[in-house]
Design an enzyme around this catalytic site. Structure first.
Site, mmCIF file in Angstrom:
data_model
loop_
_atom_site.group_PDB
_atom_site.id
_atom_site.type_symbol
_atom_site.label_atom_id
_atom_site.label_comp_id
_atom_site.label_asym_id
_atom_site.label_seq_id
_atom_site.Cartn_x
_atom_site.Cartn_y
_atom_site.Cartn_z
ATOM 1 N N ARG A 1 51.788 41.427 38.160
ATOM 2 C CA ARG A 1 52.911 41.044 39.693
ATOM 3 C C ARG A 1 54.288 41.091 39.473
ATOM 4 N NH1 ARG A 1 49.062 35.889 40.570
ATOM 5 N NH2 ARG A 1 47.846 36.471 41.441
ATOM 6 N N TYR B 1 48.161 43.802 46.991
ATOM 7 C CA TYR B 1 47.408 44.013 45.613
ATOM 8 C C TYR B 1 47.910 43.482 44.912
ATOM 9 C CZ TYR B 1 50.899 48.040 45.173
ATOM 10 O OH TYR B 1 51.503 49.077 44.466
ATOM 11 N N GLU B 2 47.499 42.910 43.542
ATOM 12 C CA GLU B 2 48.045 41.599 42.635
ATOM 13 C C GLU B 2 48.260 40.717 43.041
ATOM 14 O OE1 GLU B 2 46.419 43.694 40.348
ATOM 15 O OE2 GLU B 2 47.108 45.462 40.728
ATOM 16 N N GLY B 3 47.286 40.155 44.601
ATOM 17 C CA GLY B 3 47.375 38.773 44.721
ATOM 18 C C GLY B 3 48.616 38.808 46.104
#
Lengths: 632, 632
Positions: free
Chosen positions: A298, A436-438
């Site tokens: 992140r 992506y990655e949340g």
């Protein structure tokens, strides 16, 4: 048109004045990061980014990746770039020295990796995976696993990926179904499918180390039954040599809107009897270890936001200075950058980029302080800040980065919509960074629920007090008193919105969740505005020092070093070689530019804060809306 | 996943309560547009959009167009769709009856064409070109040209395009260089190149009529030397039969980010001795005639904004109701639409779509009133309003539409970034709507300079007075008094910003130009908020009438028609068949949905107004920024 040059001037300014790179070099264990070394590394990285990675970015987009039988074929030039990246020591820059890395601080890592992401995001996603995996194995793996794998990972001999998502388990990893069965020898056999696996397969390295979330048949339901497994593409003998191909393969690649150079794989495990996997750490603690990787990822994605924005901005600025259209101040044939509305767009982009960078580099330094600061209190505070703001860094920087890539297309007009100019690629590539990655929604929920409500807003209030102290200092600078007032109002709005969250967190969680994304935007704007204000104070200080040095020189009392030394003494200017021709004038010009960005910030972005705070306070309307509001 | 159904309920609500479709039908010349006919046309259009145009939208994106030798090949299905579109009478819907059209009002045209644009923008760009060309020829051509061309254009026998742009002449048409030389027979020979010509060539029709901007060798410089020429692909004999191929051809197609189904051509004129062209209207008045086409096109593009947003929203809503992820209110397996943040996103999209539609349909009715209203004052006022707000309709609706398409991707998460779900197409397609027919910057400049400053803000003040009258009426509705207060504050901000423009227009034109885009956003938000408030008042009125009718029924005093009639009597509800089972309940549900959208508007979008007004007032910072602010 689509060349890249690192914004070294901005990077140095922020490292000097907002990060305090010398204070990072003063931390035990960070001695190598003394400023002159840092700046020479940045210059080398710029050459590599511009010379090796940037030139294959567009061709990578055009070629994309393909599945040729069992083989994942990546774009032309990827192999050479990887080999040079590894050989140049760039992969190991920040990785632990005990595994062969150089252990340099995150505050240096941030600008260097920003360059890689600017130059070629699709390529750089591969080495980025190494960072998170190294961290996770370092935290969770036993010594034997570390000894066998980490040196070969850190050296770039083997590549890494992160295998989390399944069709029914995207944002909700509790729903992971991948099955792991214990084998007699202490290893496991994995069965199932993972989707959206970046660099799930390729032939750039001899081996690939998959870190895979899976659950044992008798594991508890939900996230507390998920374990992390290391699954090598080729089995690894005790001496590190490679054995048989493991039972894992890419079965398809996604057709995506962007990052075509990064293969996004559907991976099948266990089609032929089970993929051999090894438990990482303890059973059922997989989500905890995964978050080590995820947090690393992140933070990296927060740099994607600024990096793509920078690349798109450089293209837009170049185009605006080459393209002529209409009369500028009554004169034909002058570039469109002179049209007030185009200049506004360019300032809008550059101000946002500056703010994102000013937000993220000091956050990188928080990592270094958390790890190395000799004062446990100072280290703990930096850890708290980075934990609190991680979702803001990821969420706000990618949201803002997308807006800048969008602006860049608008500067190009029709030429922005056709693919040949290349600016559309950054817009397409960047769209995934908010996912992506949340997603931003996941980040906002993390911010509000896990980071603020859970501790009753304690760290946020600590940060707010720090911002208020800076407001007071800013108010003392006559030229910047207006910014101080605006920032103070912004902070009031942040506190008002925080109070709303805290007041309703337990009684009305749905409303608080509906308020989360507006709150994230608000928090991002206030924190970035704080950094912009700090930059303005440094710039104003540099100019004031230069002016007084100039005045002294005019009366015969100046020291030899002139503007640069005077500004340096004030802690607020570039360290241009003393007496270099024009260096003083150039510095002053740069510093006035920074002040103009701050003015633009407080004219355009700071005024958006109040609206977000009003929206947060009115979020009950979401829960109250009947279903009939959603369909006609 | 990617099906389409027209939002008939919303369309009817807006036509009934905001447009007053019955008042349009009461205009002389619009008698045919009586409401029941209008609604049955909308239902037929829905079938055509859903059944014929929508199914080939994604395949058209995937196939795109190609140049095969001299032939431009469009996607599979285009020919059949065109033939059915023409045969169904859809092309002629709003076109003049004297040329074979049906002459139906613009207020009907708007929802019908919104459906085409939703279903398949790339295809519909072709018939859209017919509208502008018909209007321009009707205004400017001599009778012989009209008689020869217009019936064949209106019938769809021949297609049209608009050939304006050249490499050096995009936003700035004064720079057009295409050369026209007078021939002995009164015709002209054209030489040069045009770029970005949508449907510049294809084989869907027997002939193509190009309207081309060019200049005579001795013409005055700048826009006053540009003339408009009609250039047929095949020369036309006096009896309308086709002769030889003209000297115009497509030499390349653009590779674009979206609208792949629409061929964007580079056209070469005069490679073989000169393309035969015919002067339209008078020499050197080409820009004036072009603006007839352009205004028609801009109004259409304002519908592109809402149309693509609607299509993307339908996909996102369906996905959010099918996809399950995480626990909703503690329960697993329920669709993500129940997550507060996803519901917020869906409301955000639908509120914006409702607002765009509520802004644009009444504007369509202004066209009808301007043309047909028996009172010259009323007609002139409608003309002033449409002139004033055209750049807002085009600019704000496309900006807002893009945001909705972006939100739709976010609802899909990772599945939004892969192309297979189809939602990415609307995001890519929509990006051009803020560029073609004048970028948002061009619209904003038109709004501020040509529409406001030139008349000292007179029409804007007239409109503001009208909004204020509605604020007063809204304040009388107890449930909506909060909205009235918020709208009043928004209008204050609009006036404050307008005063700033007027105060600085002559002394500091650069600052006013730098303020133009923020001002356009501000104006769009205020005008759309006004329409949303009107909708809320109609909905609240309908509910109140239904409640009192219900109370009366409970005491035995109700008339036979029940809820619908009562609401109808109040002029504020749907005309569901009286006494139809559940009709009353359904109406009330719909009306409460409209109220929820209004609440979301005033919680989320209305609070953004003040920030834009502050930005307008601070726009001098753009001009003051030194060049050093733009580069590091």
């Amino acid at each position: 048109m689509d060349t890249y040059g690192a914004p070294l001037r901005d990077m140095r300014f922020i490292l000097d004045h907002l990060v305090g790179i010398d204070s990072i070099a003063a931390l035990p264990g960070c001695e190598a990061a003394e400023p002159e070394l840092v700046y020479s590394i940045l210059e080398e990285a710029d050459k590599f980014a511009a010379g090796v990675l940037a030139p294959i970015n567009k061709s990578g987009d055009l070629q994309g990746c393909r599945l040729d039988g069992d083989r994942v074929v990546v774009p032309y030039g990827w192999q050479e770039a990887w080999d040079q990246f590894v050989a140049g020591g760039w992969l190991g820059l920040s990785l632990p020295e005990q595994y062969g890395g150089q252990g340099l601080p995150k505050a240096l890592w941030a600008p260097v990796w920003e360059m890689w992401f600017s130059a070629n995001l699709a390529f750089t996603m591969l080495p980025q995976l190494t960072l998170g995996q190294t961290e996770a194995l370092d935290v969770a793996a036993d010594e034997a696993m570390k000894a066998l794998y980490l040196p070969r990972i850190v050296s770039g001999e083997w590549a890494c990926n992160m295998s989390l998502t399944e069709p029914q388990a995207g944002s909700d990893l509790a729903a992971v179904r991948m099955r792991a069965e214990a084998a007699a020898d202490g290893s496991y056999r994995l069965f199932g499918q993972k989707i959206f696996i970046s660099y799930g397969d390729h032939e750039l390295t001899d081996n690939i180390v998959h870190l895979v979330l899976a659950r044992l048949p008798d594991a508890p339901a939900g996230i507390k039954g998920i374990s992390l497994f290391l699954v090598p593409k080729f089995l690894v003998n005790a001496d590190g040599s490679l054995g048989a191909k493991n039972d894992v393969r890419a079965v398809s690649l996604e057709h995506k809107m962007g990052i075509h150079g990064s293969p996004t794989c559907t991976m099948a495990y266990g089609d032929q009897g089970g993929a051999v996997g090894y438990l990482v750490g303890e059973l059922n603690r997989g989500i905890e270890y995964m978050f080590v990787m995820m947090n690393e990822a992140r933070f990296g994605v927060s740099l994607h936001g600024v990096a793509l924005a920078e690349r798109a901005y450089q293209m837009a600025l170049r185009y605006a200075n080459e393209r002529s259209q209409g009369k500028v101040a009554g004169e034909a044939g002058r570039p469109i950058a002179g049209h007030p509305d185009v200049k506004r767009q360019l300032l809008a982009m550059r101000t946002r980029i500056f703010a994102m960078r000013a937000l993220v580099y000091p956050a990188a330094a928080w990592f270094d302080q958390a790890r190395h600061h000799p004062s446990p209190e100072a280290a703990a505070r930096s850890r708290r800040y980075i934990d609190l703001l991680m979702p803001v860094l990821k969420g706000w920087n990618t949201e803002t980065g997308n807006l800048v890539c969008d602006d860049a297309i608008q500067v190009f007009g029709g030429m922005g919509f056709v693919e040949e100019t290349g600016v559309a690629q950054h817009y397409r590539d960047g769209r995934v960074t908010r996912i992506y990655e949340g997603t931003t929604g996941i980040q906002a929920n993390d911010l509000v629920s896990r980071k603020i409500l859970r501790e009753n807003g304690a760290t946020l209030r600590e940060l707010v007090a720090e911002i208020r102290a800076d407001v007071a200092a800013l108010a003392d600078v006559r030229e910047l008193a207006g910014h101080a007032k605006a920032l103070a109002a912004n902070v009031d709005d942040l506190e008002r919105a925080t109070d709303f969250l805290l007041a309703n967190g337990s009684s009305d969680p749905a409303t608080v969740q509906a308020a989360a994304v507006p709150f994230l935007h608000l928090a991002g704007l206030v924190c970035a505005g704080w950094r912009v204000a700090q930059a303005a104070r440094a710039a104003q200080g540099g100019l004031a020092a230069a002016a007084s040095a100039g005045a002294a020189a005019a009366t015969g009392a100046a020291g030899v070093a002139g503007v640069a030394a005077a500004a340096g003494a004030a802690g607020a200017a570039e360290s241009a070689p003393a007496g270099a021709p024009g260096a003083g004038a150039e510095d002053a010009g740069y510093l006035r530019g920074v002040l103009a960005l701050a003015s633009f910030w407080f004219a355009t972005y700071a005024p958006q804060v109040r609206g977000h705070a009003d929206t947060v306070a009115a979020s009950a309307c979401v829960g109250l809306a009947p279903d009939t509001a959603l369909w006609a």
